[in-house]
Design a protein around this motif. Sequence first.
Motif, short mmCIF file in Angstrom:
data_model
loop_
_atom_site.label_atom_id
_atom_site.label_comp_id
_atom_site.label_asym_id
_atom_site.label_seq_id
_atom_site.Cartn_x
_atom_site.Cartn_y
_atom_site.Cartn_z
N ARG A 122 0.83 -1.25 0.03
CA ARG A 122 -0.06 0.11 0.10
C ARG A 122 0.89 1.08 0.02
N ALA A 123 1.94 1.34 0.86
CA ALA A 123 2.85 2.30 0.87
C ALA A 123 3.70 2.74 -0.47
N VAL A 124 3.80 1.38 -1.34
CA VAL A 124 4.39 1.49 -2.72
C VAL A 124 3.52 2.16 -3.45
N LEU A 125 2.15 1.69 -3.48
CA LEU A 125 1.23 2.21 -4.48
C LEU A 125 0.71 3.68 -4.26
N ALA A 126 0.73 3.91 -2.90
CA ALA A 126 0.51 5.22 -2.39
C ALA A 126 1.49 6.19 -2.99
N ASP A 127 2.83 6.04 -2.88
CA ASP A 127 3.84 6.64 -3.15
C ASP A 127 3.79 6.98 -4.80
N ARG A 128 3.56 6.09 -5.59
CA ARG A 128 3.46 5.87 -7.02
C ARG A 128 2.40 6.69 -7.19
N LEU A 129 1.21 6.57 -6.81
CA LEU A 129 -0.03 7.59 -6.87
C LEU A 129 0.43 8.99 -6.82
N ARG A 130 1.06 9.21 -5.67
CA ARG A 130 1.36 10.54 -5.24
C ARG A 130 2.31 11.08 -6.39
N ASP A 131 3.30 10.22 -6.77
CA ASP A 131 4.13 10.64 -7.82
C ASP A 131 3.21 11.00 -9.21
N GLU A 132 2.52 10.12 -9.52
CA GLU A 132 1.67 10.56 -11.02
C GLU A 132 0.76 11.60 -10.88
N LEU A 133 0.42 11.75 -9.62
CA LEU A 133 -0.55 12.81 -9.42
C LEU A 133 0.16 14.22 -9.56
N ALA A 134 1.36 14.10 -9.05
CA ALA A 134 2.11 15.38 -8.97
C ALA A 134 2.98 15.53 -10.43
N ALA A 135 3.02 14.72 -11.16
CA ALA A 135 3.45 14.66 -12.48
C ALA A 135 2.47 15.24 -13.61
N SER A 136 1.09 14.56 -13.16
CA SER A 136 0.17 15.01 -14.07
C SER A 136 -0.39 16.19 -13.67
N ARG A 137 -0.03 17.19 -12.52
CA ARG A 137 -0.52 18.19 -12.39
C ARG A 137 -0.83 19.21 -13.47
N PRO A 138 -1.96 20.03 -13.59
CA PRO A 138 -2.22 20.69 -14.91
C PRO A 138 -1.03 21.94 -14.58
N VAL A 139 -0.60 22.26 -15.94
CA VAL A 139 0.41 23.48 -16.01
C VAL A 139 -0.53 24.60 -16.03
N THR A 140 -0.26 25.65 -14.89
CA THR A 140 -0.70 26.88 -14.90
C THR A 140 -0.12 28.04 -15.79
N PRO A 141 -1.12 29.15 -15.76
CA PRO A 141 -0.39 30.08 -16.63
C PRO A 141 0.87 30.80 -16.01
N ALA A 142 0.85 30.79 -14.71
CA ALA A 142 2.13 31.25 -14.03
C ALA A 142 3.02 30.29 -14.12
N ASP A 143 2.83 29.12 -14.41
CA ASP A 143 4.01 28.14 -14.41
C ASP A 143 4.58 28.37 -15.89
N LEU A 144 3.85 28.52 -17.05
CA LEU A 144 4.32 28.79 -18.13
C LEU A 144 5.17 30.34 -18.34
N GLU A 145 4.52 31.01 -17.50
CA GLU A 145 5.10 32.55 -17.48
C GLU A 145 6.31 32.42 -17.08
N HIS A 146 6.59 31.69 -15.89
CA HIS A 146 8.14 31.30 -15.24
C HIS A 146 8.98 30.73 -16.16
N VAL A 147 8.60 29.93 -16.82
CA VAL A 147 9.44 29.04 -17.92
C VAL A 147 9.68 29.92 -18.87
N ARG A 148 8.59 30.83 -19.44
CA ARG A 148 8.97 31.60 -20.55
C ARG A 148 10.18 32.71 -20.11
N ALA A 149 10.02 33.31 -18.84
CA ALA A 149 10.87 34.38 -18.69
C ALA A 149 12.49 33.60 -18.35
N ALA A 150 12.20 32.50 -17.55
CA ALA A 150 13.69 31.86 -17.54
C ALA A 150 14.26 31.69 -19.10
#
Length: 170
Positions: free
Chosen positions: A78-106
């Motif tokens: 269960r711990a391994v599955l929870a970690d994997r799910l947490r990682d997948e959810l973090a990786a699939s987090r929607p990109v926000t306009p602020a994220d894009l602006e930060h990358v564009r500025a950099a």
Amino acid sequence: MTHQDRFEAIYDAYYPAVHQYAARRAGSADDTADVISETFLTAWRRIDDVPDGERALLWLYGVARRVLANQLRGASRRAVLADRLRDELAASRPVTPADLEHVRAAFDELPERDREVLALACWERLTSEQIAKVLGCTAIAARTRLHRARKRLAARLGRPAFSTISMGEA
């Protein structure tokens, strides 16, 4: 003596010992209760396999030990599955306009040479060999330029490494 009478005698005689055994090893009161119930359920189902006398306690300890091992494996899975799910959810987090602006500025802060090699790799999806042809250099030089450009962009983004973001072939 019926099966039920035999089970009740075993339960009455050895419940306190099984309870203590489980309580010292389980992670919580709920886990302790689960170990006890699984142990005695196994004894009920396999009453003919339970030895007579005090050997019954050793048999019950063996069952409890296996129940605890199963609990531990289950918790680990269960711990391994929870970690994997947490990682997948973090990786699939929607990109926000602020994220894009930060990358564009950099990206805009980078020298033109870095912007060009990153754009060829990311936007045009060119391999290092293809980038080399566009830039008029060797594939090794293109890979080196791309690697350095990625590191400079990562530094501007405040990240220790930039390898998790796919920008074409390295």
